[in-house]
Design an enzyme around this catalytic site. Structure first.
Site, short mmCIF file in Angstrom:
data_model
loop_
_atom_site.label_atom_id
_atom_site.label_comp_id
_atom_site.label_asym_id
_atom_site.label_seq_id
_atom_site.Cartn_x
_atom_site.Cartn_y
_atom_site.Cartn_z
N ARG A 290 9.03 38.31 9.26
CA ARG A 290 9.14 39.44 8.50
C ARG A 290 8.60 39.65 7.43
O ARG A 290 8.68 39.13 6.49
CB ARG A 290 10.55 39.84 8.25
CG ARG A 290 10.91 40.82 7.25
CD ARG A 290 12.25 41.34 7.19
NE ARG A 290 13.35 40.32 6.99
CZ ARG A 290 13.36 39.77 5.75
NH1 ARG A 290 12.77 40.35 4.66
NH2 ARG A 290 14.37 38.86 5.36
N HIS A 294 13.96 42.89 4.06
CA HIS A 294 14.79 43.26 4.95
C HIS A 294 15.01 44.50 5.16
O HIS A 294 15.04 45.04 6.27
CB HIS A 294 16.10 42.38 4.71
CG HIS A 294 17.04 42.63 5.78
ND1 HIS A 294 17.25 42.07 7.17
CD2 HIS A 294 18.18 43.33 5.63
CE1 HIS A 294 18.16 42.50 7.66
NE2 HIS A 294 18.83 43.28 6.66
N TYR A 303 13.62 35.08 -2.74
CA TYR A 303 14.16 34.02 -1.98
C TYR A 303 13.06 33.35 -1.13
O TYR A 303 12.98 32.43 -0.59
CB TYR A 303 15.26 34.36 -1.31
CG TYR A 303 15.17 35.60 -0.37
CD1 TYR A 303 14.29 35.58 0.96
CD2 TYR A 303 15.59 36.80 -0.59
CE1 TYR A 303 14.12 36.57 1.82
CE2 TYR A 303 15.34 37.95 -0.06
CZ TYR A 303 14.71 37.90 1.39
OH TYR A 303 14.51 38.99 2.15
#
Length: 397
Positions: A290, A294, A303
């Site tokens: 990805r 998200h 992160y």
């Protein structure tokens, strides 16, 4: 007495202990090295097109496509990415409440989607915009839900493409039940259920695996492992590669290069044919990434490292197919220019379509709660209508 001889005497007296320590140290070093190699080594997966756009063969999965079919796959991916980018921009402009981008996962979705027959049935999550595209769902209909003006906007039975599922993993059970029904009806169609690596930890998914295996359901579980379940990496979801989980439930699993549209097409087609032959479910793990957030409410910089994304950008699914098309002479400059114009036209159509969407009627929320009338819903509709009427002319009566 020299320093060297003193050290030698001490070594002699403690020779056995030193050997044990050295052995333990070597063992620890070996384990650390093995772990490091495992972390940096490329995973074993089915691949037909390298990141550089070179065609390779696979003994179990191969595919022979015409130049026209290859251009079609490229067109699907480009237009899907363009639509996805437009949707992200619309959300940033306040036109959508939320958007879940598929950036980087185009090959997994287009490849698997193009493996389907018209009579196969799809159970998506909320990110399968590419699969929706190949199933003929108008892109603007996808955006209605994220704008808050409808609950889906398309008839699932018209395209055999179910409404988007927000609840994580629940669609795998729906797919399994539908597949069991197909088997009882004696049809030779198949079902495919999409989910992510994070959803693989959900109880619903594991229950779906159990039921599908026991009842030999004609279903393909297509897991897009994009490496991150929101902010949790895959290694915090599982200790083994995801595709290997299928073995514990009694059916096969295969890992495919999720950025290779040819491999995704070949592997999914094989799994669907297996289902149609009555040989039961298959788990396909599309190993992809990805590249975006998200959803538009997420900040992946909190992160993920920039170096990680850059490494995956080098494996871009669209660029590798373009390189292959150009190398083999399957597409010329005119094709790419025409597609660019089509892409821009799609972006304009989606943008205008979203901004002109009418707001739903106030009472429409009650229309499709049940297939038939229901006394409680009728009562709630009447109460809400009375409440709305109390605001006539902008004043409470």
């Amino acid at each position: 007495m020299t320093v060297e001889s003193t050290a030698a005497r001490k070594t002699t007296r403690r020779g056995s202990g030193t050997k044990r320590a050295a052995s333990a140290s070597a063992s620890t070093t070996k384990k650390t090295s093995t772990r490091a190699e495992a972390e940096t080594a490329e995973p074993e997966l089915v691949q037909l097109l390298t990141p550089e756009g070179e065609r390779v063969q696979h003994p179990d999965y191969d595919i022979d496509l015409s130049a026209e079919e290859l251009r079609g796959l490229y067109r699907d991916m480009v237009l899907t990415r363009r639509f996805d980018a437009e949707a992200t921009s619309l959300q940033r402009q306040g036109e959508l409440g939320l958007w879940a981008s598929l950036l980087g996962q185009e090959a997994a979705q287009i490849g698997s989607g193009r493996a389907l027959r018209d009579d196969d049935y799809v159970f998506p999550t909320y990110r399968e915009h590419g699969v929706a595209w190949v199933r003929g769902v108008d892109p603007t209909n996808l955006l209605g839900m994220f704008r808050g003006v409808n609950h889906g906007g398309w008839d699932p039975n018209s395209n055999n493409f179910h409404l988007y599922t927000i609840v994580i993993g629940s669609q795998t059970l729906h797919a399994t039940g539908y597949a069991m029904g197909i088997a009882k009806d004696g049809a030779d169609s198949a079902v495919i259920a999409y989910f992510g690596d994070g959803a693989s930890s959900q109880g619903d998914v594991n229950e779906a695996f159990t039921f599908s295996a026991v009842y030999n359901a004609p279903v393909v579980f297509f897991c897009q492992n994009n490496q991150w379940a929101i902010s949790e990496p895959t290694e915090k979801q599982t200790r083994v590669p995801l595709y290997q989980r299928a073995r514990g439930f009694g059916f096969p699993g295969v890992r495919v290069d999720g950025n290779d549209v040819l491999a995704c097409l070949a592997v999914t087609r094989s799994a669907l044919e297996r289902a149609r032959r009555g040989e039961g479910p298959t788990l396909v793990e599309a190993f992809t990434y990805r590249m975006g957030a998200h959803t538009t409410s997420d900040d992946p910089t909190k992160y993920r490292r920039d170096e990680e994304r850059e490494a995956w950008e080098a494996k871009d699914p669209i660029l590798r197919l373009k390189a292959y098309l150009e190398r083999e002479g399957h597409a010329d400059a005119a094709f790419f220019e025409s597609l660019e114009a089509e892409s821009e036209a799609l972006g304009r159509r989606v943008r205008e379509g979203v901004r002109s969407m009418p707001d739903p009627e106030d009472l429409a929320i009650f229309d499709h709660v049940y297939a038939d009338g229901h006394a409680l819903v009728d009562e709630e509709r009447a109460q809400f209508a009375a409440y709305q009427a109390s605001f006539a002319d902008g004043e409470v009566k």
